[in-house]
Design a protein around this motif. Structure first.
Motif, PDB file in Angstrom:
ATOM      1  N   TRP A  40      -5.440 -30.814 -14.073  1.00  0.00           N
ATOM      2  CA  TRP A  40      -5.735 -29.509 -14.676  1.00  0.00           C
ATOM      3  C   TRP A  40      -6.133 -29.754 -16.119  1.00  0.00           C
ATOM      4  CZ3 TRP A  40      -5.757 -25.250 -11.691  1.00  0.00           C
ATOM      5  CH2 TRP A  40      -5.696 -23.982 -12.272  1.00  0.00           C
ATOM      6  N   ALA A 101      -4.676 -22.949  -7.945  1.00  0.00           N
ATOM      7  CA  ALA A 101      -3.531 -23.873  -7.936  1.00  0.00           C
ATOM      8  C   ALA A 101      -2.468 -23.316  -7.007  1.00  0.00           C
ATOM      9  CB  ALA A 101      -2.958 -24.035  -9.332  1.00  0.00           C
ATOM     10  N   TRP A 107       1.710 -27.556  -0.492  1.00  0.00           N
ATOM     11  CA  TRP A 107       0.435 -28.249  -0.265  1.00  0.00           C
ATOM     12  C   TRP A 107       0.336 -28.727   1.190  1.00  0.00           C
ATOM     13  CZ3 TRP A 107       0.121 -32.102  -5.042  1.00  0.00           C
ATOM     14  CH2 TRP A 107      -0.049 -31.358  -6.206  1.00  0.00           C
ATOM     15  N   GLY A 110      -3.062 -25.841   4.437  1.00  0.00           N
ATOM     16  CA  GLY A 110      -4.284 -25.041   4.557  1.00  0.00           C
ATOM     17  C   GLY A 110      -4.256 -23.747   3.773  1.00  0.00           C
ATOM     18  N   TYR A 111      -3.218 -23.543   2.928  1.00  0.00           N
ATOM     19  CA  TYR A 111      -3.138 -22.275   2.197  1.00  0.00           C
ATOM     20  C   TYR A 111      -4.276 -22.129   1.190  1.00  0.00           C
ATOM     21  CZ  TYR A 111       1.662 -21.386   3.900  1.00  0.00           C
ATOM     22  OH  TYR A 111       2.765 -21.141   4.670  1.00  0.00           O
ATOM     23  N   SER A 113      -7.306 -23.433   1.275  1.00  0.00           N
ATOM     24  CA  SER A 113      -8.562 -23.136   1.981  1.00  0.00           C
ATOM     25  C   SER A 113      -8.587 -21.669   2.406  1.00  0.00           C
ATOM     26  CB  SER A 113      -8.701 -24.043   3.205  1.00  0.00           C
ATOM     27  OG  SER A 113      -8.656 -25.396   2.801  1.00  0.00           O
ATOM     28  N   ASN A 140      -9.252 -35.834  -7.931  1.00  0.00           N
ATOM     29  CA  ASN A 140      -8.523 -34.759  -7.260  1.00  0.00           C
ATOM     30  C   ASN A 140      -9.052 -34.581  -5.829  1.00  0.00           C
ATOM     31  OD1 ASN A 140      -6.993 -32.543  -6.638  1.00  0.00           O
ATOM     32  ND2 ASN A 140      -7.528 -31.383  -8.482  1.00  0.00           N
TER      33      ASN A 140
HETATM   34  C1  LIG Z   1      -6.027 -28.533  -4.633  1.00  0.00           C
HETATM   35  C2  LIG Z   1      -4.932 -27.708  -3.952  1.00  0.00           C
HETATM   36  C3  LIG Z   1      -5.116 -26.251  -4.356  1.00  0.00           C
HETATM   37  C4  LIG Z   1      -5.063 -27.861  -2.427  1.00  0.00           C
HETATM   38  O1  LIG Z   1      -4.113 -27.003  -1.824  1.00  0.00           O
HETATM   39  P1  LIG Z   1      -3.692 -27.153  -0.275  1.00  0.00           P
HETATM   40  O2  LIG Z   1      -3.161 -25.836   0.178  1.00  0.00           O
HETATM   41  O3  LIG Z   1      -2.842 -28.352  -0.118  1.00  0.00           O
HETATM   42  O4  LIG Z   1      -5.096 -27.378   0.365  1.00  0.00           O
HETATM   43  P2  LIG Z   1      -5.420 -27.314   1.915  1.00  0.00           P
HETATM   44  O5  LIG Z   1      -4.171 -27.607   2.701  1.00  0.00           O
HETATM   45  O6  LIG Z   1      -6.151 -26.045   2.174  1.00  0.00           O
HETATM   46  O7  LIG Z   1      -6.450 -28.512   2.074  1.00  0.00           O
HETATM   47  C5  LIG Z   1      -6.165 -29.742   1.502  1.00  0.00           C
HETATM   48  C6  LIG Z   1      -7.210 -30.722   1.993  1.00  0.00           C
HETATM   49  O8  LIG Z   1      -7.175 -31.853   1.148  1.00  0.00           O
HETATM   50  C7  LIG Z   1      -6.961 -33.017   1.925  1.00  0.00           C
HETATM   51  N1  LIG Z   1      -6.253 -33.901   1.025  1.00  0.00           N
HETATM   52  C8  LIG Z   1      -4.995 -33.796   0.574  1.00  0.00           C
HETATM   53  N2  LIG Z   1      -4.745 -34.789  -0.313  1.00  0.00           N
HETATM   54  C9  LIG Z   1      -5.886 -35.515  -0.411  1.00  0.00           C
HETATM   55  C10 LIG Z   1      -6.266 -36.656  -1.160  1.00  0.00           C
HETATM   56  N3  LIG Z   1      -5.422 -37.232  -2.015  1.00  0.00           N
HETATM   57  N4  LIG Z   1      -7.524 -37.130  -1.007  1.00  0.00           N
HETATM   58  C11 LIG Z   1      -8.393 -36.544  -0.172  1.00  0.00           C
HETATM   59  N5  LIG Z   1      -8.103 -35.440   0.552  1.00  0.00           N
HETATM   60  C12 LIG Z   1      -6.847 -34.941   0.434  1.00  0.00           C
HETATM   61  C13 LIG Z   1      -6.195 -32.530   3.118  1.00  0.00           C
HETATM   62  O9  LIG Z   1      -6.321 -33.416   4.203  1.00  0.00           O
HETATM   63  C14 LIG Z   1      -6.926 -31.213   3.379  1.00  0.00           C
HETATM   64  O10 LIG Z   1      -8.186 -31.423   3.974  1.00  0.00           O
HETATM   65  P3  LIG Z   1      -8.454 -30.974   5.483  1.00  0.00           P
HETATM   66  O11 LIG Z   1      -8.023 -29.553   5.580  1.00  0.00           O
HETATM   67  O12 LIG Z   1      -9.917 -31.184   5.653  1.00  0.00           O
HETATM   68  O13 LIG Z   1      -7.575 -31.881   6.286  1.00  0.00           O
HETATM   69  C15 LIG Z   1      -3.529 -28.180  -4.352  1.00  0.00           C
HETATM   70  O14 LIG Z   1      -3.432 -29.547  -4.104  1.00  0.00           O
HETATM   71  C16 LIG Z   1      -3.202 -27.897  -5.806  1.00  0.00           C
HETATM   72  O15 LIG Z   1      -2.767 -26.805  -6.155  1.00  0.00           O
HETATM   73  N6  LIG Z   1      -3.388 -28.901  -6.679  1.00  0.00           N
HETATM   74  C17 LIG Z   1      -3.043 -28.746  -8.069  1.00  0.00           C
HETATM   75  C18 LIG Z   1      -3.970 -27.794  -8.804  1.00  0.00           C
HETATM   76  C19 LIG Z   1      -5.395 -28.240  -8.718  1.00  0.00           C
HETATM   77  O16 LIG Z   1      -5.666 -29.433  -8.805  1.00  0.00           O
HETATM   78  N7  LIG Z   1      -6.301 -27.276  -8.571  1.00  0.00           N
HETATM   79  C20 LIG Z   1      -7.716 -27.554  -8.480  1.00  0.00           C
HETATM   80  C21 LIG Z   1      -8.289 -27.865  -9.770  1.00  0.00           C
HETATM   81  S1  LIG Z   1      -9.470 -26.619 -10.223  1.00  0.00           S
END
Ligand SMILES: CC(C)(COP(=O)(O)OP(=O)(O)OC[C@H]1O[C@@H](n2cnc3c(N)ncnc32)[C@H](O)[C@@H]1OP(=O)(O)O)[C@@H](O)C(=O)NCCC(=O)NCCS
Length: 185
Positions: A40, A101, A107, A110-111, A113, A140
């Protein structure tokens, strides 16, 4: 002047709704977690006052209808587990940026997405936008996976764009056009 109200949207498992003052503790729990802010553009929050200020700014933006700031809430418990924002609107060009976020305990289910799908649908159908931009750290992987799953395309790379957490960090630029969204299978 264009206006960008923040409605309440429902998905299968989530409710996206405007933030309220009583969200401060839950919001603080999300953004005080170093894992959440690892990629972030800011340091982890160190007191609930950060959350109160963020909510005050959100309430201002609701009054002005200048930005869309959703709290992401689990439909079955009502717990606030994250945020998704549409901001930096350019009315003439019908574009904005998206940021999101989620609490790290939620995490990988799929939330994000699901929440982004609803917010993007609102941006294109409800607000008549043509383009949404995202700016993420190339390390990321989860964020990139979410964007690519939703149809965003990688458009650019900006080295050393941020200085945060004691280091320079690069940016990958992603863009989603309304026509990419409409052409999704
Ligand atoms: C980015 C974030 C919002 C994802 O949230 P989430 O609910 O876990 O996301 P989803 O479950 O919908 O999807 C995650 C996807 O990433 C993939 N994934 C998880 N970790 C991964 C990694 N290290 N490398 C590659 N892919 C990864 C998962 O397999 C999934 O893909 P798929 O659905 O095609 O299998 C969450 O990790 C987060 O809040 N991160 C911190 C804040 C942030 O970085 N925000 C974005 C910056 S603007």
């Amino acid at each position: 002047m264009s206006s960008y109200p923040t409605p309440t949207l429902a998905t299968a498992r989530l409710v996206l709704r405007p933030l309220v003052a009583t969200d401060a503790e839950a919001l603080f729990a999300v953004f005080s977690d170093p894992a959440v802010v690892r990629y972030w553009s800011a340091e982890p929050w160190t007191s609930v006052a950060f959350a109160e200020q963020a909510i005050a700014r959100a309430l201002d933006s609701y009054r002005a209808q200048s930005e869309v700031r959703f709290g992401i809430v689990l439909a079955d418990t009502g717990a606030l587990v994250g945020t998704v924002n549409l901001h930096h609107f350019f009315a003439q060009n019908r574009r904005c940026e998206i940021g999101y976020a989620l609490a790290s305990g939620h995490w990988g289910r799929g939330y994000a997405s699901e929440a982004l799908e609803a917010a993007i649908g609102y941006a294109f159908q409800g607000l008549d936008l043509n383009r949404i931009e995202a700016d993420i750290d190339p390390r990321n992987g989860a964020s990139a996976a979410v964007l690519e799953r939703l149809g965003f395309r990688k458009e650019g790379y900006m080295p050393e764009r941020w200085f945060v957490h004691g280091e320079m960090a690069d940016t990958v630029n992603y863009g989603l056009l309304r026509r990419y969204w409409n052409e999704r299978p």
